[in-house]
Write an enzyme that holds these catalytic residues in place. Structure first.
Site, mmCIF file in Angstrom:
data_model
loop_
_atom_site.group_PDB
_atom_site.id
_atom_site.type_symbol
_atom_site.label_atom_id
_atom_site.label_comp_id
_atom_site.label_asym_id
_atom_site.label_seq_id
_atom_site.Cartn_x
_atom_site.Cartn_y
_atom_site.Cartn_z
ATOM 1 N N ARG C 136 0.828 -1.204 0.000
ATOM 2 C CA ARG C 136 0.000 0.000 0.000
ATOM 3 C C ARG C 136 0.868 1.262 0.000
ATOM 4 O O ARG C 136 0.703 2.154 -0.843
ATOM 5 C CB ARG C 136 -0.883 -0.035 1.244
ATOM 6 N N ARG C 187 11.681 1.959 3.761
ATOM 7 C CA ARG C 187 10.858 1.244 4.741
ATOM 8 C C ARG C 187 11.769 0.248 5.428
ATOM 9 O O ARG C 187 12.457 -0.522 4.741
ATOM 10 C CB ARG C 187 9.741 0.500 4.011
#
Lengths: 390, 390, 390
Positions: C136, C187
């Protein structure tokens, strides 16, 4: 497009009722650079919020206010062409639509030929949302998009959305992904997932295979290949060979080919993977002649197309003996080539194992790699049609 | 390019026989927007089917018909430059070719400098077909392609093509992938896979590492870095340090560096991972001086380049004791810097563990991150040369 | 930008000392096509090596030589705007900066509206370096980059860099990746990884979530959504519902919202996942009113925003009974909608399970999918600001 759209005020728009409004708006909401002046009126609305039209009640909500829809039939002087909204299953296409799509695919071949490297989809973003890996299919779609100047968001990891820890519904995922992209190409492990996606999404959706269900772009490229190789579809004689019970490819192809005239199909398969009755009954109802055969050479000598498929080991579970027997039974080799008419072709959806021997590859009638390439043109055509219209 | 191509009819084409026709066509078949008028004649053929030229028999098959090839030597006034078709192994490059490639790589540095963001590969599509993940190498190639305006189809999941369930041959996969793209960058776990791919494909192929075999772009960027840092390759003194038995990097580098004059190589390695005899014999046959040394400081004080490598734990199996001993033996640290000449450099193919201490990083002679960046320029150069020619 | 940069010689440059030089250079080193004439002087330096400015000593090393820096304050007639260098944590943004970012995000909405498909980031390359998959978040960033004409290098496989076999440090990985790209979106599974990355990299870095630490772009899009939906942030009444102990989303939101005036927060959560004292103390110190409530309906009837979150099963270990009790306790459903003010909204960071019932989706006050879309605009704004400046 013969549809006209007028927005005299925020509370009222006119629609050509030939077109389902909810779906009509879909393809135009976010792409007004490619639409005509009139369509831009709709786009103008759309940019301020999600425009939802309740088709039956003729009301729509926009932003947070509710308007009644004044739907009028516009005077149309020419027949509207079929508007392609989503590609969900092979059956959705009628003969005329197929021909129209094939014309566009043919144009796509010449886009590459002239290498003008068309940029017609410049600025458009395709999301390849794959819940299971299928590198071949994914690369074909992504190549198609990029060959037309479009861009791609890609994931083969979409299962993560609905992982045990998180448990998001497919519908929620789609509503998120559609906010990032202009078109969704979905591969899913569940039959029916593509239809649920199309129902949810306000942007076009292409089914790139949903479980044992459908893989409509494969069926389209198969029919397109027959037409390109043989020249015509009417009057065709076709042998479907191999695993006819489980292969969604041959089932979808049977559905599509039945829309043409004077078709004769030979089913050549080991007993354990015979074509199922639903397709046979459907073909009979459509006036298609078919027969089962255990003689590949005889079928090959009569046919325009030999469509070979792979016997899938995973369908046989513990019964490796049955698999081995089925697998070796009908091989396309030099002997088959020797009896085939000069104009006929061998097709295969790929990947192949040994059901077509390697020495067949160099024969001009080996059409399976050209068939793979045709997948590119068909997907280019569909992307163009879904995003820009005819 | 000095090659000329005339197509007087479909049945006859003239070729400059300096060039292997099958390979010559390869790089031009699908990219006629970048070729000259004459090349477009060939492209014109190519778009209608797969043009296969049987070099020895001077016949070619096109679409489904067979033509004889009328191969004539065109009058060429200038010497044709070497045509780069595929990049498969370090040994394929001669000294002159290396120099030519390095010139183009140097131009690539200035493309970035001016940030005119060149679009010379606009419209070209590279497939990064990785049968095992190698994120560093993949990102370097993809950056190179995108820095030149090209586009990328990417998969680190290519093993799926040949998964147990499916079992497709590499050759079939390549024939599919080449229909989606203009150039293939292959990473594979099997030695020789890159050559098989190049033999099959009608588009250029770059080997991005095939098992214990070759990783030629690494070797090229190493030699390019030495030239950029030291200024010259002739007369070079080089210490190869660490795992010399298993590292394909140092082996390939030895092959390439032997093409230059007055080279002296010091092999500095723990006994268990000494340089093998094949390379030593090759160097001797090429007139390269070499000696084995157990004294890193002495080697360092004499050399222009210290090429450090990682000792790979996985090579030692159960013998962790041997690994630990080998690993700590030759570390590049401040002590090594202190004896190194001012003009010398430390190189490393990365990733590093502790074989170079962190306090070395800030010394201007630490060249390993500049070396990584040079990989980008070398790959930009190769992509340009393979797709557009010199 | 009010900063001026002059390079009278290689040994001396003038800097506006309002700006931290090391960071100032960062965003401009490699992108001189987008900078003004004066900035290009710096870029001119940069292309020849890594320019490192030691801020305190006012010396810098370039290539391999060392220069002293002549730092002068340029006469600036207008106030320089805050220069955004990296996005690491929610707390880094002051109220004025937030407002400025939101203005740019609003402009991003109209870029899409006009579908002029802006190309302002054409030629820029973003590396999405994900050490754990988060499809996402990744797709949102990649869509943002591509919507502005930029390109993307992507990996969800970044753990491979630091795999057991290899063991490369994060810092070494970053120094390699920065040589391929213009901006890094990271991330990571470890708290603090984003800050380490920003310290190492000479290009801008955005934290896309580092372990239990920060996810600042989520916090920014939350505050932006409140402003877009409610119109103002001062005077806001907000209910934070669900897992307040573990959700980094609500914690970051609390930090940011405290920068506005007259805020009242209701914490509505099961006992086992109550808001922790650090945030409560921080809010008190900032003059924010807060209270804990066990009555969702009462809170809902008073608030402008209901911010619902998911109770995460993985936080409860073996105590499934506690999880099930916590999970069903505060559900946003039609009953909650019935008491909510007409202007209020329901927000959720997604994914949701059943903490918001599906029948809420069709209510205009359900803002969570608009919130997801706002993530796109915020990320577009940040990419623009980090790469091109204000």
């Amino acid at each position: 497009m013969a549809v006209s759209l007028h927005a005299s005020s925020r509370a009222s728009i006119n629609l050509d009722t030939d077109v389902k409004p909810s779906i009509y708006f879909k393809s135009h909401l976010f792409h007004n650079q490619h639409t005509t002046y009139k369509n831009r009126q709709a786009a103008c609305f759309s940019t301020k919020g999600i425009l939802r039209i309740d088709h039956s009640s003729k009301h729509f909500s926009f932003q947070r206010e509710c308007y009644s829809v004044d739907v009028k039939k516009s005077p149309t002087t020419t027949k509207s062409k079929f508007q392609l909204d989503d590609v969900i299953e092979a059956q959705q296409f009628e003969r005329d639509t197929l021909n129209d799509i094939f014309k566009v695919a043919r144009e796509m071949e010449s886009i590459e030929k002239n290498s003008s490297c068309s940029k017609i989809l410049d600025g458009f973003l395709m999301a390849t949302l794959f819940y299971e890996p299928s590198t071949r299919t994914r690369l074909s779609f992504e190549s198609a998009m990029k060959r037309l100047g479009g861009e791609v968001l890609t994931t083969e990891n979409a299962r993560e959305f609905s992982s045990a820890a998180k448990g998001e519904t497919l519908e929620d995922t789609i509503r998120t992904v559609e906010s990032y992209s202009d078109i969704i190409v979905l591969r899913h492990f569940e039959s029916g997932a593509a239809r649920r996606t199309a129902t949810t999404a306000n942007i076009p959706v292409i089914n790139a295979g949903d479980g044992p269900g459908q893989h409509p772009t494969q069926a389209l490229l198969d029919v397109y290949t027959i037409r390109r190789e043989i020249g015509s579809l009417d009057g065709l004689k076709l042998a479907l060979v191999g695993d006819l019970a489980n292969g969604r490819t041959v089932r979808s192809l049977a559905y599509l080919i039945a829309k043409y005239r004077d078709i004769k199909i030979y089913f050549v398969s080991p007993d354990v993977v015979k074509m199922k009755d639903d397709i046979k009954n459907y073909l009979t109802s459509m006036g298609v002649q078919w027969e089962e055969s255990t003689n590949l050479l005889e079928a090959a000598s009569n046919c325009d197309v030999i469509y070979q498929t792979r016997i899938q080991r995973e369908r046989f579970g513990e019964r490796i003996d049955l698999y081995e027997a089925a697998r070796g039974k009908y091989i396309v080799d030099k002997n088959v080539l020797n009896v085939m008419p000069k104009h006929a072709v061998v097709m295969h959806p790929l990947p192949r194992l040994d059901e077509i021997t390697l020495d067949v590859d160099s024969d001009p009638r080996a059409a399976y790699f050209r068939q793979a390439k045709n997948g590119l043109y068909i997907r280019m055509a569909l992307l163009k049609l879904l995003l820009l219209g005819w």
